[in-house]
Structures are given as structure tokens and as C-alpha cells.
Design a protein around this motif. Structure first.
Motif, short mmCIF file in Angstrom:
data_model
loop_
_atom_site.label_atom_id
_atom_site.label_comp_id
_atom_site.label_asym_id
_atom_site.label_seq_id
_atom_site.Cartn_x
_atom_site.Cartn_y
_atom_site.Cartn_z
N GLY A 1 4.15 5.00 24.01
CA GLY A 1 3.56 4.26 24.79
C GLY A 1 5.06 3.09 24.49
O GLY A 1 4.45 1.85 25.29
N LYS A 2 5.66 3.37 22.94
CA LYS A 2 6.30 1.73 23.30
C LYS A 2 7.64 1.89 23.82
O LYS A 2 8.08 2.83 24.02
CB LYS A 2 6.38 2.40 21.47
N PRO A 3 8.29 1.08 23.40
CA PRO A 3 9.70 0.77 24.00
C PRO A 3 10.60 1.33 23.78
O PRO A 3 10.27 1.90 22.68
CB PRO A 3 9.81 -1.42 23.88
N SER A 4 11.29 2.30 24.90
CA SER A 4 12.16 3.72 24.29
C SER A 4 13.26 2.45 23.38
O SER A 4 13.43 1.80 23.80
CB SER A 4 13.13 3.84 25.57
N PRO A 5 13.77 2.96 22.40
CA PRO A 5 14.64 2.90 21.64
C PRO A 5 16.09 3.10 22.18
O PRO A 5 16.43 3.95 22.60
CB PRO A 5 14.92 4.42 20.42
#
Length: 337
Positions: free
Chosen positions: A143-147
Motif C-alpha cells: 500500500g505504500k509508495p514503491s522503493p
């Protein structure tokens, strides 16, 4: 669990961990991937656990050659052959009917599998050394921004995985395009990405778009079609030319006590430099490639600032701009102002 850092000249150590059923992150040309032996059910389940990823969200397998890809597809239709010839190695995933000893969890129970050959020397060498395809979703908390850097991976997953291969910042900055060719008579883009619709159509002719599931009970055919994705801690709003405009949007947010973060091109940041905002540059005005490379880094940037809301700049939906807007809209839950 202790997470070890592995330098790019020590990939044998990373491969050894993967062969033992551990999970290791590595860079690709798009984003960092969270890798596991795609034929090892226990290893693949560790990927889901580390990310807290829903069990019905399938993974993409990464291969080091077209021959390796053939081992896990029932057939490779002519259109798939053309796509491989044109875009592999590169940021294009092809969904085909599966075969071979893949872990059941990789495909979330579907009869198809997404396969891609990444265009990054570390990724390719790691796959070769491991001797197996690597299931590798983006190496972030679900769910978080991709790294796009190893530091982003450590922020989300340190202590949850066996190793992080340090490979610098990624190039494309957005995940691969996912093209469904399991029914070659109806080529369908399930997720826009580093290869544009225009580029694909120049090779195989018209393609359709289906970037969301039809119903929440449906198992998605590719990542990004069903669940919340790319969302930072702070709420994101997209400043539309047809909406309030930058000045009014900033005024309203600040009037509510918000500390405004501007995720925008340089010309917009310069224009509102005196508005007591915190800014992250997407690059020069209109440089969509730069904006795509910097989007996820920018969304993560504000977490370490005092910003409480992010006002983000859209781009034209053409070429990789389609992928940029797909990710930005998901991060903002399609909230335009």
C-alpha cells in the motif's frame, strides 16, 4: 530477524540466501524488488508476510532469459514473441497461461502468471546465480509508495527480510507495464508502466485497457488492480487545471492548519516559494520522464518533513504520463482539487 546489507559485488551471498528459501531485495530498472524463489512455496509466503500483502494479489516472476520464461508458460503466442523481442529485457511484464513447478501462492490460484525479464545487471545476475525465477513484487510495505532506493527498502522492511542488495537508485522509477496476452486475440494492458500503450501498439496493434477489477470479489490478474497502492502517510491531492488552482488550493489547506508539501515541477515550486510550503521537485516543467523517475521518491520525501498534506502536479496522459497518472491517482485515491 537481522537484515544484512549486500554489496553488488557479493551477489553469491544473496543467491545463497535465496536458495535457502530466504527473501532478498534487489534493484531492477523500475523499482526495488522483494525477491524469493518462485518455485518455493515457503519462500513466497515470506514475501507476502514481509509486505503484509493480501493473499489474492498475484506476484510477477522475473527471469534471466526468454528460454527460462518458456519453461513457465504453456505457450508463447506470436504477439508475446514480438513483445519479448521488442522490449525484453525491459519494463514490460507479459501475462500468459502458466505451467511448470511454480509455487501456488505466486499466482494467487489463477491459471496465468506474469513474467518479465528485468533490464538491470544486478537483477539478471542474481537470477542466473540462483538458477530459479524470482517472484519479486516491489520491496515496500503493501500500500505504500514503491522503493526506488535501498534506503526506501530499509525504511519499510528492515528486520523483516534476510538481505538488501545495494544497487543505487533505479532508473525508470515506476513499475513495469503489465500486458495480458493469455488470450492473444484480446491484448489488454492491466497496468501502465515503463513501456507505453503507443509503443506496444506499434509492435502488435490495438490493445485494450483494464486497470481495475470489475468486482471486489474478483482475484486481480496483475498487481495494482484492486488494493490501495502507493499511498504515503500524508493525504495526497492532485491540483487540476480545471479545479481550484495552486494558489487557492494552498490557501484553503493552510487555512485548515495544514503544512503544505508541494510535489511539483520547478516552475510551480518557484511560483509559490513564498507561500510557506515544503517542496520536492519533479524536474523541469513538462519533463514527464523525470517526473516518473522521481514520483515515488517525492511521495516518500514528505514523511520526514513537517508536511501534513501533499499537493501534487498532474501530467498529460500520453506515453509514460499514463503510468505516472495511474500511480498518482492511486496515491491520492483519485482526489482532484
Amino acid at each position: 530477524m537481522e537484515t544484512i546489507w549486500i554489496e553488488k559485488d557479493a551477489l553469491a551471498e544473496a543467491a545463497s540466501l535465496l536458495k535457502k528459501g530466504e527473501v532478498v531485495t534487489f534493484p531492477t530498472e523500475t523499482v526495488y524488488g522483494l525477491g524469493a524463489d518462485a518455485t518455493n512455496e515457503t519462500a513466497v509466503k515470506k514475501v507476502y508476510e514481509a509486505k503484509n500483502r493480501p493473499a489474492d494479489n498475484p506476484l510477477i516472476i522475473h527471469v534471466a532469459s526468454i528460454d527460462q520464461a518458456r519453461a513457465y508458460a504453456q505457450e508463447v503466442p506470436e504477439k508475446a514473441e514480438k513483445i519479448m523481442a521488442a522490449f525484453w529485457p525491459g519494463p514490460c511484464t507479459i501475462v500468459l497461461k502458466k505451467q511448470g513447478p511454480l509455487a501456488a501462492t505466486v499466482t494467487a490460484g489463477l491459471d496465468t502468471v506474469g513474467i518479465r525479464m528485468p533490464n538491470h545487471p544486478i537483477a539478471l545476475e542474481l537470477i542466473r546465480l540462483t538458477g530459479k525465477p524470482l517472484a519479486a513484487p516491489s520491496a515496500n510495505s503493501s500500500g505504500k509508495p514503491s522503493p526506488t532506493s535501498a534506503a526506501h527498502v530499509a525504511h519499510d522492511l528492515n528486520g523483516k527480510i534476510a538481505g538488501i542488495v545495494e544497487g543505487g537508485e533505479t532508473g525508470v522509477g515506476l513499475e513495469s507495464t503489465v500486458l495480458d496476452l493469455s488470450d492473444p486475440s484480446q491484448p489488454t494492458i492491466l497496468r501502465p508502466g515503463g513501456v507505453s500503450q503507443e509503443e506496444i501498439e506499434a509492435v502488435i496493434g490495438p490493445v485494450r485497457f483494464k486497470t481495475n477489477v470489475g468486482h471486489q470479489s474478483e482475484i486481480p490478474t496483475a498487481p495494482g488492480m484492486k488494493y490501495t497502492h502507493y499511498a504515503p502517510v500524508e493525504p495526497v491531492m492532485i491540483v487540476s487545471e480545471k479545479g481550484l488552482g495552486w494558489k487557492k488550493a494552498i490557501e484553503i489547506a493552510q487555512g485548515k492548519g495544514e503544512v503544505v508539501g508541494l510535489l511539483a515541477f520547478d516552475h510551480t515550486i518557484r511560483q509559490y516559494a513564498d507561500e510557506q510550503t515544503i517542496s520536492f521537485s519533479l524536474g523541469e516543467n513538462g519533463d514527464v520522464i523525470s517526473a516518473s523517475q522521481r514520483l515515488f521518491k517525492g511521495l516518500r520525501y514528505f514523511e520526514d518533513t513537517e508536511a501534513t498534506i501533499i499537493l501534487a502536479e498532474p501530467v498529460e496522459r500520453a506515453g509514460i504520463g499514463e503510468a505516472y497518472m495511474n500511480r498518482l491517482e492511486k496515491s491520492a485515491a483519485s482526489t482532484f482539487i
